[in-house]
Scaffold this motif. Structure first.
Motif, short mmCIF file in Angstrom:
data_model
loop_
_atom_site.label_atom_id
_atom_site.label_comp_id
_atom_site.label_asym_id
_atom_site.label_seq_id
_atom_site.Cartn_x
_atom_site.Cartn_y
_atom_site.Cartn_z
N LEU A 63 0.95 -1.15 -0.18
CA LEU A 63 0.06 0.07 -0.22
C LEU A 63 0.93 1.20 0.03
N GLU A 64 1.86 1.17 0.79
CA GLU A 64 2.94 2.40 0.76
C GLU A 64 3.33 2.54 -0.84
N LYS A 65 3.82 1.48 -1.17
CA LYS A 65 4.24 1.56 -2.63
C LYS A 65 3.11 2.35 -3.34
N MET A 66 2.09 1.52 -3.30
CA MET A 66 0.82 2.04 -4.27
C MET A 66 0.68 3.57 -4.06
N LEU A 67 0.41 3.94 -2.84
CA LEU A 67 0.16 5.40 -2.58
C LEU A 67 1.12 6.40 -3.04
N ARG A 68 2.52 5.74 -2.87
CA ARG A 68 3.69 6.74 -3.46
C ARG A 68 3.58 7.03 -4.67
N LYS A 69 3.16 6.03 -5.49
CA LYS A 69 2.90 6.10 -6.79
C LYS A 69 2.10 6.98 -7.28
N CYS A 70 1.21 7.08 -6.37
CA CYS A 70 0.03 8.15 -6.78
C CYS A 70 0.31 9.66 -6.34
N SER A 71 1.58 9.59 -5.89
CA SER A 71 2.04 11.01 -5.35
C SER A 71 1.51 11.41 -4.10
N TYR A 72 1.13 10.37 -3.41
CA TYR A 72 0.71 10.86 -2.10
C TYR A 72 1.73 10.91 -0.93
N GLU A 73 1.71 11.43 0.08
CA GLU A 73 2.64 11.32 0.85
C GLU A 73 2.05 10.29 2.04
N VAL A 74 2.77 9.44 2.13
CA VAL A 74 2.38 8.08 3.12
C VAL A 74 2.99 8.14 4.32
N THR A 75 2.17 7.60 5.26
CA THR A 75 2.64 7.31 6.42
C THR A 75 2.06 5.79 6.83
N THR A 76 3.03 5.11 7.54
CA THR A 76 2.37 3.69 7.46
C THR A 76 2.36 3.49 9.03
N CYS A 77 1.52 2.47 9.65
CA CYS A 77 1.53 2.08 11.00
C CYS A 77 1.18 0.61 10.83
N GLY A 78 1.87 -0.12 11.58
CA GLY A 78 1.65 -1.43 11.57
C GLY A 78 0.63 -1.75 12.73
N LEU A 79 0.19 -0.88 13.59
CA LEU A 79 -0.58 -1.21 14.88
C LEU A 79 -1.59 0.10 14.76
N ALA A 80 -2.88 -0.32 15.38
CA ALA A 80 -3.92 0.80 15.37
C ALA A 80 -3.45 1.62 16.30
N ARG A 81 -2.85 1.24 17.40
CA ARG A 81 -2.49 2.07 18.75
C ARG A 81 -1.53 3.12 18.16
N ASP A 82 -0.83 2.85 17.13
CA ASP A 82 0.15 3.81 16.82
C ASP A 82 -0.50 4.67 15.89
N ALA A 83 -1.40 4.18 15.11
CA ALA A 83 -2.06 5.21 14.28
C ALA A 83 -2.93 6.06 15.09
N LEU A 84 -3.54 5.63 15.99
CA LEU A 84 -4.38 6.56 17.20
C LEU A 84 -3.30 7.62 17.67
N HIS A 85 -2.11 6.91 17.91
CA HIS A 85 -1.28 8.06 18.47
C HIS A 85 -0.72 9.10 17.41
N LEU A 86 -0.57 8.64 16.27
CA LEU A 86 -0.09 9.57 15.41
C LEU A 86 -1.43 10.59 15.07
N LEU A 87 -2.55 10.20 15.06
CA LEU A 87 -3.55 10.93 14.69
C LEU A 87 -3.87 11.89 15.83
N ARG A 88 -3.56 11.58 16.70
CA ARG A 88 -3.74 12.25 17.97
C ARG A 88 -2.61 13.38 18.08
N GLU A 89 -1.34 12.99 17.78
CA GLU A 89 -0.42 13.89 17.76
C GLU A 89 -0.52 14.89 16.63
N ARG A 90 -0.69 14.30 15.46
CA ARG A 90 -0.75 15.31 14.56
C ARG A 90 -1.89 15.47 13.89
#
Lengths: 575, 152
Positions: free
Chosen positions: A33-60
């Motif tokens: 997915l990261e690769k695919m999204l990068r190909k779309c010229s998107y800025e990608v951040t990956t998370c292997g854990l939901a809680r990490d994602a939550l953390h990221l979403l809260r922080e930023r």
């Protein structure tokens, strides 16, 4: 901060740089997915854990435009993440001053079982992707963001809204293929606006006539109303839909609209409580625009709702959002009776492309000083109303009872309301309703389905007019004395409102608050003993406060919490 | 040049057989399309990730099935994960094996599950060998100065 929104149209393709957060516990998929999204010229951040994602979403908080999350994850499934994140998004949006995009949650799944898809949609996912995902699908996800924006603007009657669309369109024109959506959306948006404005024009007339007509919302009638709302789905309600379902021949759409505005408040309250509960669980510090407030007061009340209330954020359901939002905005409004137009405007425009229109759920001209104006939406803005409320020792419980708030609780002095310690006074329906006649702004926020509602933008828009109204109200001689009190109320309310606002304000059309069935039923509980004869007493505008209180049985004593007002105030002007 | 042409033909034939025999499906093609200058070993990296994950999941399944009281839900969850993983690389055979595996989990058929586990393991080993062969061919082409043929 990078602005991918309309506020900063870029010369290059619109989706370039779209910030995507991908959450998937499967390392293989994550890499792909990261690769695919990068190909779309998107800025990608990956998370292997939901809680990490939550953390990221809260922080930023405003760090992402879209979140793509897998459904099946070990620590937290995608739906749960969506629930949590959804709230945050609202929050994020509010914080993101010029951010025009809200996060969309796209839920992926391997099996694609229908039940999962529905669940995803119910939870507020904008889209449901099935694995394996195609590049084309990912290339199109930006459309969700764009569409959301378009929808947000859709209900705005003001030209500014159209301008923003033009801006986007211009920006899109320069992009590659695949942006056909823009044109269509813009057109449909325009059309919608035209229709809505026409519709609204008609309504005022009707409203004035219904002003005199008193519709007694008996328990039975209200029951039908709530059932209709349940059936439709809170996030999709609208006076027309409800009316159709209710099957009450003599009832008019205006009646329902007014009632919806009025009753929408408790529904919104529920949502807020739910939000507070979730927020409390996830993050005790929610700062909107730099204002920090602990949602602990809310937590209690929110918890009371239990986990049943899942805030399902629906896509493209402005109404639900606005509903919640309006509730928040209401609070804010109360808190800030004299908010500065400019500031509000600023806030509003930030969130919405200059939504001048208050949230209007097919409500006729809000400017009419109808009793409906006193609804929830309107009431917020008039600080005077708050003051009046304080003077009245009405028991609010009737409304709260719907929320399963014990009446005794409500009457507790100095004790936070069950509903929402901070919010209690803020969300007083009575308070809101107390809004004076002068309050031209309609209180549409509650009802989804109509224009502005639903969208976070709608909410923000609403705020603006509300403040105006507050001012007006405040300037009135009979209310001037109350202004001070109102302010303090507002201030204390602000605290609670902030976080409430955040979630709502940032809710874009894609997030709809859906009230779980259970909630509505809980609401029904209180109905048994409640008769709302005065709700439609438009002729008693002057007596609204008293009148409202009787109907609302709101106990303002307990709601007054000066300490919380400031937060709201600050929250309002989150840039 | 001959070497490159030969290698290219080999790769084309070999890849075609992979598809024909169901080892990989269209998703694999998608992966290859994703490979570019910025990530020349993309497919290989993804495949490696997959194999590691696959091994882990197979081990988990084996352990779960060894228990006296098998937690079929747990086993099913592993299988489901593997199914998702395998679909990511286009490992069609493994994916199909997983599908069958899940039905046995649902019916709580331990024997059936064990048989499926064996099948999954077998397919995993097979695919690993096949892909390693493919990657080796590709490396040879690149080493010879040629380009990896793009499959249509």
């Amino acid at each position: 901060m990078m602005d991918n929104g309309f506020s900063s149209p870029r010369k290059d393709a619109f989706p370039v740089g779209l910030r995507v957060l991908v959450v998937d516990d499967d390392p293989t998929w994550l890499k792909i997915l990261e690769k695919m999204l990068r190909k779309c010229s998107y800025e990608v951040t990956t998370c292997g854990l939901a809680r990490d994602a939550l953390h990221l979403l809260r922080e930023r908080k405003d760090g992402y435009d879209i979140v793509i999350s897998d459904v099946n994850m070990p620590d937290m499934d995608g739906f749960k993440l969506l629930e949590h994140v959804g709230l945050r998004w609202i929050f994020l949006l509010l914080n993101a001053s010029d951010k025009m995009y809200s996060c969309h949650l796209t839920v992926m799944s391997v099996d694609g079982e229908t039940s999962q898809v529905m669940k995803g949609v119910q939870h507020g996912a904008c889209d449901y992707l099935l694995k394996p995902i195609r590049m084309k699908e990912l290339r199109n996800i930006w459309q969700h963001v764009f569409r959301k924006k378009i929808n947000e603007v859709r209900d705005i009657e003001i030209l500014e809204g159209m301008e923003s669309i033009q801006m986007a369109r211009n920006g899109l024109d320069q992009s590659n293929d695949g942006y056909l959506l823009c044109g269509e959306d813009l057109t449909s948006v325009k059309k919608r606006k035209d229709v809505e404005s026409k519709h609204d024009d008609k309504d005022p007339g009707d409203n004035s006539s219904t002003k005199k007509a008193r519709v007694v919302w008996s328990v039975d009638l209200h029951q039908k109303f709530v059932e209709a709302v349940n059936q439709i789905g809170f996030d999709k309600v609208g006076p027309k839909k409800i009316l159709d379902l209710m099957n009450v021949p003599w009832l008019t759409r205006e009646n329902v609209a007014s009632h919806l505005q009025r009753e929408g408040f408790p529904l919104m309250q529920k949502y807020r409580l739910y939000l507070s509960r979730l927020l409390k669980e996830n993050d005790t510090k929610i700062s909107v625009g730099g204002i920090k407030h602990s949602d602990s007061p809310l937590g209690d009340s929110a918890n009371s709702f239990g986990t049943q209330n899942s805030i399902n954020i629906q896509q493209n359901d402005v109404s639900s959002r606005s509903y919640g939002f309006s509730g928040n905005s209401l609070l804010v409004q109360n808190v800030e009776p004299r908010s500065h137009d400019n500031e509000r405007k600023g806030i509003v425009s930030k969130i919405v492309a200059e939504p001048k229109r208050a949230l209007t759920v097919e409500v006729p001209d809000p400017h009419k000083p109808r009793s409906s104006q006193m609804e929830f939406g309107h009431s917020l803005t008039s600080p005077a109303s708050e003051v009046n409320y304080a003077e009245y020792d009405s028991n609010f419980p009737t409304k709260f009872s719907w929320w399963e708030i014990p009446q005794s609780r409500l009457k507790q002095e100095q004790k936070p309301l069950h509903l929402d310690d901070g919010f209690s006074h803020l969300t007083w329906p009575g308070k809101q309703q107390h809004i004076q006649v002068d309050y031209p702004q309609p209180a549409p926020p509650i009802i989804s389905g109509s224009s502005v509602t639903g969208r976070g933008m709608g909410g923000s828009v609403k705020i603006k007019p509300l403040y105006d109204e507050c001012r007006k109200n405040g300037s009135q001689p009979e209310k001037s004395g109350f202004n001070l009190r109102c302010i303090s109320d507002l201030e204390s309310a602000q605290k609670n409102i902030n976080w409430g606002m955040s979630p709502f304000a940032t809710l874009d059309d894609d997030f709809q608050v859906r009230w779980v069935q259970g909630d509505c039923y809980a609401m029904n509980l209180g109905l048994e003993n409640i008769d709302f004869p005065e709700y439609f007493d438009r002729g008693l505008l002057a007596d609204v406060p008293t009148h409202l209180y009787d109907a609302v049985s709101f106990d303002y004593q307990n709601l007054y919490d000066p300490t919380e007002c400031s937060l709201i105030e600050q929250g309002l002007f989150i840039a | 040049m001959d070497v490159i042409v030969q290698l290219q033909r080999q790769i084309v034939d070999f890849t075609a057989s992979l598809y024909r025999e169901g080892y990989v499906d269209d998703q694999f093609t998608q992966l290859q399309k994703l490979q570019d200058e910025s990530s020349p070993d993309f497919v290989m990296e993804v495949a490696s990730l997959f194999f590691v994950d696959c091994e882990k999941l197979v081990n988990n399944m084996a352990r779960a099935l060894e228990l006296q009281a098998v937690d079929f839900k747990q086993v099913d969850s592993h299988v489901h994960q593997l199914k998702g993983s395998s679909s990511s690389v286009g490992a069609a055979r493994i994916k199909n094996a997983c599908i069958a595996f899940r039905t046995y989990c649902e019916s709580q058929d331990r024997e059936g599950c064990l048989r499926c586990l064996q099948l999954v393991n077998h397919e995993y080993a097979q695919l690993k060998i096949k892909l390693q062969t493919l990657f080796r061919l590709e490396q040879q082409i690149v080493a010879a100065g040629g380009t990896i043929p793009v499959l249509q």
